[in-house]
Design a protein around this motif. Sequence first.
Motif, PDB file in Angstrom:
ATOM      1  N   LYS A  91      23.111  47.445  60.171  1.00  0.00           N
ATOM      2  CA  LYS A  91      22.209  48.226  59.301  1.00  0.00           C
ATOM      3  C   LYS A  91      22.816  48.338  57.902  1.00  0.00           C
ATOM      4  O   LYS A  91      23.897  47.827  57.643  1.00  0.00           O
ATOM      5  CB  LYS A  91      22.071  49.657  59.840  1.00  0.00           C
ATOM      6  CG  LYS A  91      21.168  49.827  61.051  1.00  0.00           C
ATOM      7  CD  LYS A  91      21.016  51.303  61.385  1.00  0.00           C
ATOM      8  CE  LYS A  91      19.965  51.511  62.449  1.00  0.00           C
ATOM      9  NZ  LYS A  91      19.700  52.929  62.691  1.00  0.00           N
ATOM     10  N   VAL A 149      19.588  65.691  56.249  1.00  0.00           N
ATOM     11  CA  VAL A 149      19.811  64.288  55.892  1.00  0.00           C
ATOM     12  C   VAL A 149      19.480  64.052  54.419  1.00  0.00           C
ATOM     13  O   VAL A 149      18.377  64.335  53.963  1.00  0.00           O
ATOM     14  CB  VAL A 149      18.944  63.322  56.739  1.00  0.00           C
ATOM     15  CG1 VAL A 149      19.167  61.874  56.292  1.00  0.00           C
ATOM     16  CG2 VAL A 149      19.252  63.474  58.223  1.00  0.00           C
ATOM     17  N   ASP A 155      14.503  50.997  56.115  1.00  0.00           N
ATOM     18  CA  ASP A 155      15.611  51.209  55.177  1.00  0.00           C
ATOM     19  C   ASP A 155      15.975  49.993  54.310  1.00  0.00           C
ATOM     20  O   ASP A 155      17.070  49.420  54.428  1.00  0.00           O
ATOM     21  CB  ASP A 155      16.860  51.667  55.956  1.00  0.00           C
ATOM     22  CG  ASP A 155      16.598  52.937  56.737  1.00  0.00           C
ATOM     23  OD1 ASP A 155      15.496  53.501  56.634  1.00  0.00           O
ATOM     24  OD2 ASP A 155      17.503  53.373  57.467  1.00  0.00           O
ATOM     25  N   ASN A 190      13.612  57.030  52.746  1.00  0.00           N
ATOM     26  CA  ASN A 190      14.608  55.961  52.563  1.00  0.00           C
ATOM     27  C   ASN A 190      14.091  54.760  51.753  1.00  0.00           C
ATOM     28  O   ASN A 190      13.975  53.647  52.266  1.00  0.00           O
ATOM     29  CB  ASN A 190      15.115  55.498  53.933  1.00  0.00           C
ATOM     30  CG  ASN A 190      15.749  56.639  54.714  1.00  0.00           C
ATOM     31  OD1 ASN A 190      15.757  57.786  54.263  1.00  0.00           O
ATOM     32  ND2 ASN A 190      16.275  56.366  55.893  1.00  0.00           N
ATOM     33  N   PHE A 248      19.671  60.627  52.284  1.00  0.00           N
ATOM     34  CA  PHE A 248      19.901  59.206  52.598  1.00  0.00           C
ATOM     35  C   PHE A 248      19.413  58.333  51.438  1.00  0.00           C
ATOM     36  O   PHE A 248      18.297  57.825  51.438  1.00  0.00           O
ATOM     37  CB  PHE A 248      19.141  58.862  53.887  1.00  0.00           C
ATOM     38  CG  PHE A 248      19.557  57.574  54.544  1.00  0.00           C
ATOM     39  CD1 PHE A 248      20.496  57.563  55.561  1.00  0.00           C
ATOM     40  CD2 PHE A 248      19.005  56.359  54.163  1.00  0.00           C
ATOM     41  CE1 PHE A 248      20.880  56.374  56.186  1.00  0.00           C
ATOM     42  CE2 PHE A 248      19.375  55.160  54.770  1.00  0.00           C
ATOM     43  CZ  PHE A 248      20.316  55.178  55.788  1.00  0.00           C
TER      44      PHE A 248
HETATM   45  C1  BMA Z   1      20.298  56.420  60.304  1.00  0.00           C
HETATM   46  C2  BMA Z   1      19.161  55.513  59.897  1.00  0.00           C
HETATM   47  C3  BMA Z   1      18.275  56.138  58.848  1.00  0.00           C
HETATM   48  C4  BMA Z   1      18.000  57.602  59.071  1.00  0.00           C
HETATM   49  C5  BMA Z   1      19.293  58.343  59.415  1.00  0.00           C
HETATM   50  C6  BMA Z   1      19.075  59.816  59.701  1.00  0.00           C
HETATM   51  O1  BMA Z   1      20.917  55.925  61.455  1.00  0.00           O
HETATM   52  O2  BMA Z   1      18.402  55.181  61.017  1.00  0.00           O
HETATM   53  O3  BMA Z   1      17.049  55.460  58.833  1.00  0.00           O
HETATM   54  O4  BMA Z   1      17.471  58.151  57.886  1.00  0.00           O
HETATM   55  O5  BMA Z   1      19.873  57.727  60.542  1.00  0.00           O
HETATM   56  O6  BMA Z   1      18.191  60.018  60.788  1.00  0.00           O
END
Ligand code: BMA
Length: 319
Positions: free
Chosen positions: A146, A271, A97, A37, A273
Amino acid sequence: MAELARQEKANELFKRYHGNPILSGADWPYPTNAVFNPAAAKLNNETLLLVRVEDMRGFSHLTVARSADGFTNWEIDPKPTLEADQSSREERWGLEDPRIIWLEEQKQFAVTYVSFSEGGPVVSLAITKNFRTFAHLGALLPPEDKDACMFPRRFNGRFALIHRPIVRGEAHMWISFSPDLKHWGDHRPLIMTRTAYWDCHRVGLACQPIETPEGWMIFYHGVRTTTAGGIYRVGMALLDLDSPWKVLRRGDEWVLGPKAPYERIGDVSDVVFPSGATVHKETDQLNLYYGAADSTVAVATASLSACMDYLMSCPGVAS
Ligand code: BMA
């Protein structure tokens, strides 16, 4: 038929770099569990990634990696670049992140990241010129919040922030405004989860907003929770250039999802991301940097004009 043609377009937008993953824990100059990330920026003719590094306690910090071409020969800071102050209530359990934008009026970068505070995840802001020294402006809004990034300029005198608070257990994207980077208000829902779609359970901003003559090109992650866990994919939207609280277009389909083995298997499976991008107008190229399966850093490239062409073929959004 138009729907199928658009889905085909969406499916063909991004090309994974053949050398993926471009960064993994094995590349790091010190012990890590995972690197993922990353935020991205261009600095001194180089691509700079601010990478989330998870240590062997499970806490994260942020470390800079630099490359001349954005794909190879990464130079990684020998020690953490931005570490949590664990004596503070704001940063009790690490930093996660990040996203970066260049704040034109201040000639500095604004770095937003998630601090794991005593009250839950919060969005914090740090300002820097060089990614060596940082001015810490603290947490912007209450937990749980977030996936935040500022815009590079003000709108009617106010800074703007996209973020993802949890409200009544729901995870939608919001936009908020501030006259001074300290006091944030005029909170408005921006992009919501959509029942039954691939982004039905959670949405959050991916990389920083990208300015184009047609509006702000937005990439966001969407989550569908399944019996095997969540699937994190990436979709697109277009916001009005002068009134970014107005969503002009939103894609029905995702444009990038877990397919390659390094995206499907890792600490958290399935994932993709993205949290950073670099824009290369001269070559019409977008480099989208993303965490793959919460384990490594990967990059996929797209033509900027093809991205806009796709967005323009997406349904308009009534505001
Ligand atoms: C999200 C965040 C990211 C993570 C994603 C998958 O809630 O916390 O940091 O990459 O979940 O686990």
